[in-house]
Write a protein that holds these residues in place. Structure first.
Motif, PDB file in Angstrom:
ATOM      1  N   UNK A   1       9.486 -12.948   3.020  1.00  0.00           N
ATOM      2  CA  UNK A   1      10.741 -12.399   3.537  1.00  0.00           C
ATOM      3  C   UNK A   1      10.543 -11.889   4.955  1.00  0.00           C
ATOM      4  N   UNK A   2       9.506 -11.096   5.145  1.00  0.00           N
ATOM      5  CA  UNK A   2       9.157 -10.567   6.468  1.00  0.00           C
ATOM      6  C   UNK A   2       7.689 -10.194   6.446  1.00  0.00           C
ATOM      7  N   UNK A   3       6.920 -10.695   7.384  1.00  0.00           N
ATOM      8  CA  UNK A   3       5.481 -10.438   7.397  1.00  0.00           C
ATOM      9  C   UNK A   3       5.196  -8.949   7.565  1.00  0.00           C
ATOM     10  N   UNK A   4       4.098  -8.521   6.992  1.00  0.00           N
ATOM     11  CA  UNK A   4       3.780  -7.097   6.993  1.00  0.00           C
ATOM     12  C   UNK A   4       3.525  -6.580   8.405  1.00  0.00           C
ATOM     13  N   UNK A   5       4.060  -5.372   8.606  1.00  0.00           N
ATOM     14  CA  UNK A   5       3.860  -4.652   9.864  1.00  0.00           C
ATOM     15  C   UNK A   5       3.363  -3.266   9.499  1.00  0.00           C
ATOM     16  N   UNK A   6       2.334  -2.795  10.198  1.00  0.00           N
ATOM     17  CA  UNK A   6       1.695  -1.538   9.858  1.00  0.00           C
ATOM     18  C   UNK A   6       2.717  -0.403   9.771  1.00  0.00           C
ATOM     19  N   UNK A   7       2.676   0.312   8.653  1.00  0.00           N
ATOM     20  CA  UNK A   7       3.525   1.478   8.379  1.00  0.00           C
ATOM     21  C   UNK A   7       5.009   1.141   8.246  1.00  0.00           C
TER      22      UNK A   7
ATOM     23  N   UNK B   1       0.873  -1.158   0.000  1.00  0.00           N
ATOM     24  CA  UNK B   1       0.000   0.000   0.000  1.00  0.00           C
ATOM     25  C   UNK B   1       0.915   1.214   0.000  1.00  0.00           C
ATOM     26  N   UNK B   2       0.373   2.376   0.278  1.00  0.00           N
ATOM     27  CA  UNK B   2       1.206   3.564   0.309  1.00  0.00           C
ATOM     28  C   UNK B   2       2.028   3.664   1.593  1.00  0.00           C
ATOM     29  N   UNK B   3       1.740   2.767   2.557  1.00  0.00           N
ATOM     30  CA  UNK B   3       2.420   2.868   3.844  1.00  0.00           C
ATOM     31  C   UNK B   3       2.943   1.544   4.402  1.00  0.00           C
ATOM     32  N   UNK B   4       2.563   0.435   3.808  1.00  0.00           N
ATOM     33  CA  UNK B   4       2.940  -0.879   4.331  1.00  0.00           C
ATOM     34  C   UNK B   4       3.263  -1.800   3.163  1.00  0.00           C
ATOM     35  N   UNK B   5       4.261  -2.655   3.337  1.00  0.00           N
ATOM     36  CA  UNK B   5       4.596  -3.581   2.260  1.00  0.00           C
ATOM     37  C   UNK B   5       5.040  -4.932   2.804  1.00  0.00           C
ATOM     38  N   UNK B   6       5.010  -5.913   1.907  1.00  0.00           N
ATOM     39  CA  UNK B   6       5.377  -7.280   2.252  1.00  0.00           C
ATOM     40  C   UNK B   6       5.911  -7.954   0.998  1.00  0.00           C
ATOM     41  N   UNK B   7       7.033  -8.671   1.133  1.00  0.00           N
ATOM     42  CA  UNK B   7       7.654  -9.341  -0.009  1.00  0.00           C
ATOM     43  C   UNK B   7       7.677 -10.847   0.201  1.00  0.00           C
ATOM     44  N   UNK B   8       7.418 -11.562  -0.878  1.00  0.00           N
ATOM     45  CA  UNK B   8       7.500 -13.014  -0.908  1.00  0.00           C
ATOM     46  C   UNK B   8       8.514 -13.402  -1.981  1.00  0.00           C
TER      47      UNK B   8
END
Length: 498
Positions: free
Chosen positions: A51-57, A30-37
Motif C-alpha cells: 500500500x505504501x512503503x515503510x517510512x521511519x516513525x 514495530x512500535x513506531x513504524x508500519x507497512x501494509x501489503x
C-alpha cells in the motif's frame, strides 16, 4: 508457497481481511513504524502489493470501501492519528488525502483534542473509534457519493454517564443497517446495543450482563483531574465507591481506606469499565481509584509519546504522576491517610508500583505487584530474552549510553532504598511467563527483603508453577488467585473483618 517474509526482529506481522472480503491485508509493524501489503482476493493470480512503503516513525493501517483505502496514520508527525483516503492501489502514499466533513473541517486531523484508534468500513457508513476528553468515543461517518474524501455527516454516540467505556463489538456484515456496540461504566454492567447507522438514537438492547445481588443505586463514580508536579499537566483520575461510604466522609471528614490502581505504558488505556470483583473491596468501605497516568493513551498519543508523555527519556513522568495522585489523595483531598492507601499494578504496571514505592515509600501501606517488570536494565540489555528487541522502541536500547543511564535512574531493582520503611508487598510471578521471566519477581523480593528497614511491612512472593504472564486461564482459578490478592491486601490494611 511463502507469500512474504519480515526479516526485522523489531516487527510483528499480522493478517486480516477487509470487511467486504475483497482484500487480504498483511501488516508488518514495530512500535513506531508500519507497512501494509494487500492481496486481491477477487483475482486468482494476484500477488501481494504494498500500500505504501515503510517510512521511519510513520504508522498506518488500512480499510477498504468501494475502491478506496481509508487510512489511519500519523503521517506528518501528528500527535494523534489522522483519517485519510486514497484510491485502493499499490504505492498510493502520494495520493493520501485528509477525510473532511461537509464544510471542509478534517474529521480526524491528528491534533491533541481528538484521537482515532480504529476505523471500520461498512457499505453505507464508516465507524470510527477513538477518544475525546479522555473518554472512549464512537463516531458514525456518512460518506458522500460524489467525493470519497468528504463525509456528509459525522455523529458521535452520546450516553448519559459522563465517564464510561464504549466500543464497537464484533460486526461481520459489510452490508448492514446497524451495528453492535458494547457499553459499560464503573457502576453499569456490560451491555450490548444494536444501533442504527442512519439514526443513532434508535437503539435496541440485545443483552445486559447479569450480576447477581448487585444493586447499582448503592454505588457512584466520578472523574476528576489532579495537577501534576509541573503545575500544568492535568492527570485524569476515576473513583468508584459506595454512596453511603462517601456520604459519611463528606459529613464527618473521616478518611477512608483507598486502593489506587495504575498502568501507564505502551499507550494502553485503563478504561472506566465494570468489574464485579471490585465489589469485594467497595463493600468493605474502600474507595477504588484509577490513575490515568502518562504512558497510557487515555488523553491520546501525546499522553504516551515524547516529549510530554512517558516514553523513552520521559518515562519518569509515569511514576511521578502516580505519586502525585497518591499524594493528592492523602494530603490535598484528604480522602485517605498513607496508613489507609494501597496500590496495585501488573506487568509494566508492576514496574510503576516498584518505582513509585522507591520514590515515595511512606505514601503507601500495601503494594500489589503482579508479574512485575522490575529488572528493566538487565532484561533490556539481553537480546536473547524473548521480546527484548521489540521493547527497545518502548523503553530505549540500554546498549546506548543515554538510555542505559536513564533506565538505571528509575529501574526498581537498582533503586531500592537501603533502610527505608517499605509498605507490605505481594509480589507474584509465573514459572512459564515469557514476558516477565520468573526470576525477576524472585530476585526483586530477595533484594527488597535484604535492604528495606526493620519497620517495613511483610514481603510475600507467590510463584504460580503452572501459569504464564496472564495468570490462570481457568476463570475459577483466576477468581481464587484474585481472592488471594485481596485477602493479602485486606489483611495488611487491617480491614479483613470489616
Amino acid at each position: 508457497e511463502m507469500l512474504w517474509e519480515e526479516p526485522d526482529d523489531l516487527y510483528w506481522v499480522g493478517i486480516t481481511k477487509t470487511l467486504d472480503e475483497k482484500f487480504l491485508i498483511v501488516e508488518a509493524s514495530s512500535k513506531e513504524t508500519s507497512e501494509c501489503w494487500f492481496l486481491d482476493l477477487t483475482e486468482p493470480n494476484s500477488k501481494l502489493q504494498c500500500v505504501a512503503t515503510r517510512r521511519l516513525k510513520v504508522e498506518y493501517d488500512v480499510e477498504h470501501r468501494l475502491g478506496q483505502w481509508f487510512i489511519r496514520t500519523n503521517l506528518g508527525g501528528t500527535p494523534n492519528m489522522r483519517l485519510m483516503v486514497s484510491p485502493a492501489k499499490a504505492n498510493s502514499q502520494d495520493e493520501w488525502t485528509d477525510v473532511v466533513v461537509a464544510g471542509g473541517e478534517k474529521c480526524f486531523s491528528g491534533d491533541k483534542d481528538r484521537a482515532l484508534s480504529s476505523v471500520a468500513a461498512f457499505q453505507s457508513h464508516l465507524v470510527a473509534q477513538g477518544r475525546e476528553g479522555g473518554i472512549p468515543r464512537v463516531w458514525f461517518l456518512l460518506p458522500s457519493e460524489s467525493s470519497p474524501e468528504e463525509m456528509k455527516d459525522m455523529t458521535m454516540l452520546e450516553f448519559d454517564e459522563a465517564t464510561h467505556d464504549v466500543g464497537v463489538s464484533s460486526n461481520y456484515e459489510f452490508k448492514t443497517d446497524s451495528i453492535l456496540v458494547a457499553y459499560d461504566s464503573l457502576i453499569t454492567p456490560l451491555s450490548h446495543y444494536e444501533i442504527s447507522l442512519a439514526d443513532p438514537s434508535q437503539r435496541t438492547t440485545i443483552k445486559v450482563k447479569n450480576v447477581p445481588g448487585y444493586e447499582k443505586e448503592l454505588y457512584d463514580c466520578e472523574r476528576i483531574t489532579v495537577t501534576a508536579r509541573d503545575g500544568e499537566t492535568q492527570i485524569p483520575v476515576s473513583l468508584v465507591y459506595r454512596k453511603d461510604v462517601m456520604k459519611t466522609y463528606a459529613e464527618s471528614g473521616k478518611t477512608l481506606p483507598t486502593h489506587l490502581y495504575g498502568y501507564g505504558s505502551y499507550g494502553s488505556c485503563i478504561e472506566d469499565d465494570f468489574r464485579s470483583t471490585r465489589l469485594a473491596l467497595l463493600n468493605r468501605g474502600m474507595v477504588y481509584v484509577i490513575a490515568h497516568i502518562r504512558g497510557g493513551g487515555e488523553n491520546g498519543r501525546h499522553w504516551y509519546e515524547e516529549p510530554s508523555g512517558a516514553k523513552y527519556m520521559c518515562k519518569k513522568n509515569t511514576f511521578n504522576d502516580f505519586c502525585d495522585v497518591a499524594s493528592w489523595l492523602c494530603h490535598d483531598k484528604k480522602l485517605a491517610t498513607p496508613e489507609q492507601l494501597s496500590c496495585e499494578g501488573r506487568s509494566a504496571g508492576g514496574l510503576l508500583i516498584g518505582a513509585s514505592i522507591n520514590q515515595r515509600p511512606e505514601l503507601f501501606k500495601v503494594a500489589v505487584l503482579g508479574v512485575p517488570f522490575v529488572d528493566v536494565v538487565a532484561t533490556m540489555t539481553d537480546a536473547t530474552i524473548p521480546l527484548t528487541a521489540t521493547e527497545w522502541e518502548e523503553w530505549g536500547n540500554p546498549n546506548e549510553e543515554k538510555f542505559h543511564q536513564y533506565m538505571v535512574e528509575y529501574c526498581p531493582m537498582l533503586n531500592i532504598r537501603d533502610g527505608a520503611v517499605y509498605p507490605s508487598c505481594l509480589i507474584t510471578g509465573g514459572l512459564h511467563d515469557p514476558r516477565v521471566q520468573f526470576w525477576e519477581p524472585a530476585k526483586y523480593a530477595a533484594k527488597l527483603r535484604h535492604h528495606m528497614g526493620a519497620e517495613s511491612g511483610k514481603v510475600c512472593l507467590k510463584m504460580d508453577m503452572a501459569a504464564g504472564h496472564f495468570s490462570a486461564s481457568d476463570r475459577y482459578k483466576y477468581l481464587r488467585e484474585l481472592a488471594f490478592d485481596y485477602a493479602f491486601l485486606l489483611d495488611q490494611m487491617g480491614i479483613a473483618d470489616s
